[in-house]
Design an enzyme around this catalytic site. Structure first.
Site, short mmCIF file in Angstrom:
data_model
loop_
_atom_site.label_atom_id
_atom_site.label_comp_id
_atom_site.label_asym_id
_atom_site.label_seq_id
_atom_site.Cartn_x
_atom_site.Cartn_y
_atom_site.Cartn_z
N LEU A 52 -9.76 -8.54 54.43
CA LEU A 52 -11.02 -7.80 54.31
C LEU A 52 -12.13 -8.69 53.73
CD1 LEU A 52 -9.65 -4.35 53.02
CD2 LEU A 52 -10.37 -4.95 55.32
N THR A 104 -5.89 -18.40 52.53
CA THR A 104 -4.90 -17.41 52.13
C THR A 104 -3.52 -17.82 52.66
OG1 THR A 104 -4.46 -15.04 51.98
CG2 THR A 104 -5.44 -15.79 54.05
N LYS A 130 -2.25 -21.94 50.80
CA LYS A 130 -2.90 -22.23 49.51
C LYS A 130 -2.40 -23.53 48.87
CE LYS A 130 -4.22 -17.52 48.32
NZ LYS A 130 -4.25 -16.47 47.31
N ALA A 178 7.87 -14.54 43.61
CA ALA A 178 7.59 -15.92 43.17
C ALA A 178 6.76 -16.65 44.22
CB ALA A 178 8.90 -16.65 42.90
N GLY A 179 5.98 -15.90 45.00
CA GLY A 179 5.21 -16.49 46.10
C GLY A 179 3.90 -17.12 45.62
N ARG A 204 13.90 -12.25 44.24
CA ARG A 204 15.10 -12.10 45.05
C ARG A 204 15.82 -13.43 45.19
NH1 ARG A 204 14.08 -10.44 51.20
NH2 ARG A 204 13.03 -12.45 51.10
N THR A 205 15.08 -14.49 45.45
CA THR A 205 15.67 -15.84 45.50
C THR A 205 15.41 -16.50 44.15
OG1 THR A 205 15.01 -15.86 47.82
CG2 THR A 205 15.73 -17.96 46.87
N LYS A 259 13.50 -19.93 43.37
CA LYS A 259 12.03 -20.04 43.41
C LYS A 259 11.43 -19.68 42.05
CE LYS A 259 11.00 -18.81 48.13
NZ LYS A 259 10.30 -17.78 48.88
N TYR A 274 -3.63 -4.71 48.07
CA TYR A 274 -4.74 -3.74 48.03
C TYR A 274 -4.89 -3.00 49.35
CZ TYR A 274 -7.16 -7.51 50.48
OH TYR A 274 -7.50 -8.48 51.39
P1 ATR Z 1 5.09 -17.50 50.09
O1 ATR Z 1 6.49 -17.56 49.54
O2 ATR Z 1 4.91 -18.17 51.42
O3 ATR Z 1 4.04 -17.86 49.09
P2 ATR Z 1 4.39 -14.81 49.66
O4 ATR Z 1 4.09 -13.74 50.64
O5 ATR Z 1 3.36 -15.21 48.70
O6 ATR Z 1 4.88 -16.01 50.50
O7 ATR Z 1 5.71 -14.45 48.82
C1 ATR Z 1 6.65 -13.58 49.25
C2 ATR Z 1 7.40 -13.04 48.03
O8 ATR Z 1 7.89 -11.74 48.35
C3 ATR Z 1 8.59 -13.89 47.64
O9 ATR Z 1 8.76 -13.84 46.25
C4 ATR Z 1 9.72 -13.16 48.37
O10 ATR Z 1 11.00 -13.33 47.81
P3 ATR Z 1 11.95 -14.55 48.26
O11 ATR Z 1 11.49 -15.73 47.47
O12 ATR Z 1 13.31 -14.11 47.91
O13 ATR Z 1 11.74 -14.72 49.75
C5 ATR Z 1 9.30 -11.74 48.19
N1 ATR Z 1 9.93 -10.85 49.17
C6 ATR Z 1 9.65 -10.77 50.50
N2 ATR Z 1 10.42 -9.81 51.08
C7 ATR Z 1 11.18 -9.28 50.10
C8 ATR Z 1 12.15 -8.23 50.05
N3 ATR Z 1 12.49 -7.54 51.15
N4 ATR Z 1 12.72 -7.95 48.85
C9 ATR Z 1 12.37 -8.62 47.74
N5 ATR Z 1 11.46 -9.61 47.71
C10 ATR Z 1 10.86 -9.94 48.87
#
Ligand code: ATR
Length: 263
Positions: free
Chosen positions: A15, A61, A65, A126-127, A150-151, A154, A211
């Site tokens: 947006l 975005t 980044k 942790a993204g 989840r992972t 990271k 958002y």
């Molecule tokens: P990027 O990792 O490329 O920066 P992001 O969209 O900023 O992408 O981050 C995605 C986040 O959402 C990650 O922390 C991801 O967890 P993983 O590191 O385990 O992949 C989390 N995520 C995405 N789908 C998920 C799910 N179904 N359950 C829990 N966490 C999820």
């Protein structure tokens, strides 16, 4: 006419053009702001377009980044610490990367009138945006910052950047005052984080960086359990405002109208 862009992949949901073009019009500037979906191999070309003055500024975005950093000449201290760039501009012939997510998150928390000092925070995910959130919370004086992803690896990688970070197992919803959803779960209307929030207690803050949609299942659940819920709209507006100020040297006032156009 000056030209600005937001780049990412996907980009359709953004947006940012709506917001920036509203302010451009309001301030009577001769400029345009567009969105552009790009592949990684197009980054260099776009940065060269800034060098040639064909583009005057770029917002970055997901997922670029961090990936964009090697193409820039210089980083602001905020971008350097978080290894995250969302705003690019040219100054003295140098292409500079800055991070306005930090200012965006700080202003959003202030807007909430939530006193951070002596409070405990739990971040889910942790993204890309998480280093900015941790940095801001530390800067504002948070007592404890925990993270659960989840992972787990990271989350552990983030501890290399932020030594005081408390790493939890996925779903270990320990004692906190504010829980922040920084995962991408919720971007799709029916998405739900598969965790049991019912034992978290009440009168806490459930904050979602997302958002759009405005009420994720995470926020709905938090509210249902007797907590305050807040989405990432103000963070989004304030990070855009900080970029706008860098590019145009003006900080338009945030009124009801701007908040409404994003609904
Ligand atoms: P990027 O990792 O490329 O920066 P992001 O969209 O900023 O992408 O981050 C995605 C986040 O959402 C990650 O922390 C991801 O967890 P993983 O590191 O385990 O992949 C989390 N995520 C995405 N789908 C998920 C799910 N179904 N359950 C829990 N966490 C999820």
């Amino acid at each position: 006419m000056k030209k600005y862009l937001v780049i990412g992949n996907p980009i359709n949901h953004s947006l940012s053009p709506k917001l920036h073009n509203y302010w451009i019009k309001e301030m009577g500037l001769n400029a345009i702001y567009e969105k552009k979906k790009i592949e990684e191999n197009e980054i260099k070309f776009l940065i060269d377009s800034i060098r040639k003055n064909q583009i005057n500024g770029i917002n970055v975005t997901v997922p670029y980044k961090k990936k964009i950093i090697p193409f820039l000449d210089k980083l602001s201290s905020e971008a350097e610490i978080t290894q995250s760039v969302n705003t690019i501009y040219c100054k003295d012939k140098k292409i500079i990367g800055h991070n306005t997510d930090i200012e965006g998150f700080e202003m959003a928390i202030r807007h909430l009138k939530f006193d951070i000092v002596k409070k405990k925070f739990l971040i889910l995910g942790a993204g890309g945006v998480v280093p900015s959130i941790i940095f801001t919370l530390q800067k504002m004086g948070a007592l404890q910052i925990s993270i659960s992803n989840r992972t787990k690896k990271k989350a552990e990688d983030l501890k290399k950047m932020f030594k005081n970070l408390n790493i939890l197992e996925w779903g270990d919803l320990n004692d906190f005052d504010m829980i922040i959803n920084a995962t991408s779960v919720g971007l799709k209307e029916n998405d739900s984080i598969s965790l049991d929030f019912s034992k978290c207690g009440k009168n806490k803050v459930f904050y979602d960086v997302i958002y759009n949609p405005t009420k994720t299942n995470f926020l709905k659940k938090g509210k249902e359990l007797g907590n305050i819920s807040e989405n990432g709209k103000m963070m989004f507006i304030y990070q855009a405002l900080a970029s706008f100020d860098i590019w145009h040297g003006i900080k338009p006032k945030i009124g009801e109208e701007i908040i409404k156009i994003l609904d």
